[in-house]
Write an enzyme that holds these catalytic residues in place. Structure first.
Site, short mmCIF file in Angstrom:
data_model
loop_
_atom_site.label_atom_id
_atom_site.label_comp_id
_atom_site.label_asym_id
_atom_site.label_seq_id
_atom_site.Cartn_x
_atom_site.Cartn_y
_atom_site.Cartn_z
N ASN A 6 0.91 -1.32 -0.44
CA ASN A 6 -0.07 -0.33 -0.44
C ASN A 6 1.14 1.16 -0.35
OD1 ASN A 6 -1.95 2.14 1.03
ND2 ASN A 6 -3.04 1.34 1.69
N ASP A 8 -0.32 4.71 0.15
CA ASP A 8 -1.06 5.26 0.23
C ASP A 8 -0.16 6.78 0.75
OD1 ASP A 8 -3.31 4.79 -0.92
OD2 ASP A 8 -3.99 4.20 1.61
N HIS A 9 1.15 6.18 2.13
CA HIS A 9 1.60 7.47 3.06
C HIS A 9 2.64 8.26 2.17
CE1 HIS A 9 -0.60 6.02 6.50
NE2 HIS A 9 -0.54 5.25 6.59
N ARG A 17 3.20 19.02 1.56
CA ARG A 17 3.65 20.46 0.79
C ARG A 17 2.88 20.40 -0.74
NH1 ARG A 17 9.06 22.52 1.74
NH2 ARG A 17 9.28 22.67 4.59
N HIS A 42 -6.09 3.40 -1.77
CA HIS A 42 -7.52 3.54 -1.18
C HIS A 42 -7.28 5.07 -1.73
CE1 HIS A 42 -10.10 4.09 3.08
NE2 HIS A 42 -10.62 4.20 1.82
N ARG A 44 -9.09 8.01 -1.31
CA ARG A 44 -10.46 8.04 0.32
C ARG A 44 -11.93 9.05 -1.00
NH1 ARG A 44 -9.05 7.22 5.20
NH2 ARG A 44 -11.15 8.70 5.98
N ARG A 48 -7.68 12.46 0.95
CA ARG A 48 -6.25 12.76 1.14
C ARG A 48 -5.06 12.71 1.39
NH1 ARG A 48 -7.43 10.16 7.19
NH2 ARG A 48 -9.28 11.14 6.95
N GLU A 69 -8.71 0.10 -2.90
CA GLU A 69 -9.52 0.35 -1.85
C GLU A 69 -10.23 1.69 -1.74
OE1 GLU A 69 -6.98 0.36 1.81
OE2 GLU A 69 -5.96 -1.13 1.38
N THR A 100 -8.01 4.06 8.78
CA THR A 100 -9.42 2.55 8.16
C THR A 100 -9.04 1.83 9.63
OG1 THR A 100 -8.60 1.88 6.27
CG2 THR A 100 -10.50 0.99 7.24
N GLU A 150 -11.06 -9.51 2.79
CA GLU A 150 -9.78 -9.12 3.79
C GLU A 150 -9.90 -9.78 4.72
OE1 GLU A 150 -7.67 -5.63 2.49
OE2 GLU A 150 -6.63 -5.62 4.33
N HIS A 190 -3.30 -4.95 7.98
CA HIS A 190 -3.35 -3.71 8.70
C HIS A 190 -2.54 -4.21 10.17
CE1 HIS A 190 -5.55 0.18 9.59
NE2 HIS A 190 -5.56 -0.29 11.12
N GLY A 212 0.90 -1.07 3.86
CA GLY A 212 1.48 -0.33 3.76
C GLY A 212 2.60 1.04 5.08
N HIS A 213 2.24 0.63 6.42
CA HIS A 213 2.78 1.90 6.92
C HIS A 213 4.40 0.95 7.55
CE1 HIS A 213 3.72 3.86 10.91
NE2 HIS A 213 3.01 4.85 9.67
N1 PXP Z 1 -5.83 -3.18 4.20
C1 PXP Z 1 -6.54 -2.14 4.36
C2 PXP Z 1 -8.19 -2.27 4.15
C3 PXP Z 1 -5.90 -0.85 4.72
O1 PXP Z 1 -7.13 0.28 4.64
C4 PXP Z 1 -4.98 -0.58 5.14
C5 PXP Z 1 -4.67 0.66 5.81
O2 PXP Z 1 -4.75 1.24 4.85
C6 PXP Z 1 -3.82 -1.51 5.25
C7 PXP Z 1 -5.00 -3.05 4.10
C8 PXP Z 1 -2.86 -1.23 5.21
O3 PXP Z 1 -2.32 -1.48 6.71
P1 PXP Z 1 -0.60 -0.68 7.22
O4 PXP Z 1 -0.86 0.55 6.84
O5 PXP Z 1 -1.33 -0.94 8.67
O6 PXP Z 1 0.08 -1.89 7.09
#
Ligand code: PXP
Length: 238
Positions: A6, A8-9, A17, A42, A44, A48, A69, A100, A150, A190, A212-213
């Site tokens: 993922n 997203d970050h 910025r 994702h 959204r 964001r 997502e 989420t 999931e 997650h 992701g994170h």
């Molecule tokens: N799966 C879903 C459905 C999520 O919403 C997220 C968070 O964006 C993740 C997986 C990934 O989570 P993490 O960033 O904690 O790895």
């Protein structure tokens, strides 16, 4: 176990910025070169982090698979049908949440989710439902023709102490087995990280994890290549 990243970050950092760097699409392409099995974003409603341009460019450029997502709302369903990701994962969305926070309740929103699945299937897009490891939710997902679930692994990731961790892992294991028996594909995600993946990877019924994170955070310290390759190695352990 397949590992989808993922990104997203990366978009969060870019948007901090209001400029173009770091670009999540470039990051995704590099991640593919290091061996990830797919890219997750994702889109959204509040945009964001990931925006429509990112999703469309990813669709055009990535060569693995795109997991989009999204909330089960008309605006995003239309974009998904147009963009045609390989997979959509329906997630709950609340404006104030940091990320989420829980799974969707299929049982509480069954009519809307059933219709959303039908619309996405009509566009030949597979659908996954992000849900808690709960047998009733899994039965409902199968009943309304979801292709995958999931499993929300947040409770497992947050568990403290051997007993708690064992219990949460067991909940996920039972849920995964049940879903497989009903013919559903089983993904999970997650809060998964380099420590808690070691035991998690033993659950044979889980086909794919979405992370992701933890990987992006580690990439800041050890570099993108090492962070990704370390996670790939963990997901391939038996
Ligand atoms: N799966 C879903 C459905 C999520 O919403 C997220 C968070 O964006 C993740 C997986 C990934 O989570 P993490 O960033 O904690 O790895």
């Amino acid at each position: 176990m397949r590992f989808c990243l993922n990104v997203d970050h990366i978009a969060t950092l870019r948007n901090a910025r209001g400029e173009t760097q770091p670009d999540p699409v470039t990051f995704a392409l590099i991640a593919e070169q290091y061996g990830v099995d797919g890219i997750v974003v994702h889109l959204r409603e509040d945009r964001r982090h990931i925006n429509e341009r990112d999703v469309r460019l990813l669709r055009e450029l990535i060569t693995t698979k795109l997991d989009l997502e999204m909330a089960a709302v008309d605006e995003i369903i239309k974009i998904a049908c147009d963009v045609q990701p390989e997979l959509t994962t329906l997630v709950p969305e609340r404006r104030q949440e940091l990320t989420t926070e829980g799974g969707i309740s299929v049982l509480d929103d069954i009519k809307n989710i059933r219709t959303t699945i039908q619309r996405l299937h009509d566009a030949e897009i597979s659908v996954s439902l992000f849900i808690e490891p709960d047998i009733n939710q899994i039965d409902a997902a199968a009943e309304i023709n979801a292709d995958f679930i999931e499993i929300h692994t947040g409770h497992y990731a947050n568990a403290i102490g051997e007993e708690d961790i064992f219990d949460e892992l067991e909940r996920v294991r039972i849920a995964a087995k049940h879903a497989k028996k009903l013919g559903l594909g089983v993904n999970a995600g997650h809060g998964l990280n380099y420590n808690n993946m070691k035991e998690f990877v033993a659950i044979a019924e889980i086909d794919e994890v979405s992370i992701g994170h933890a990987v992006l955070a580690r990439a800041v310290f050890v570099g993108v290549e090492q962070a990704i390759k370390e996670m790939i190695a963990l997901t391939r352990m038996k």
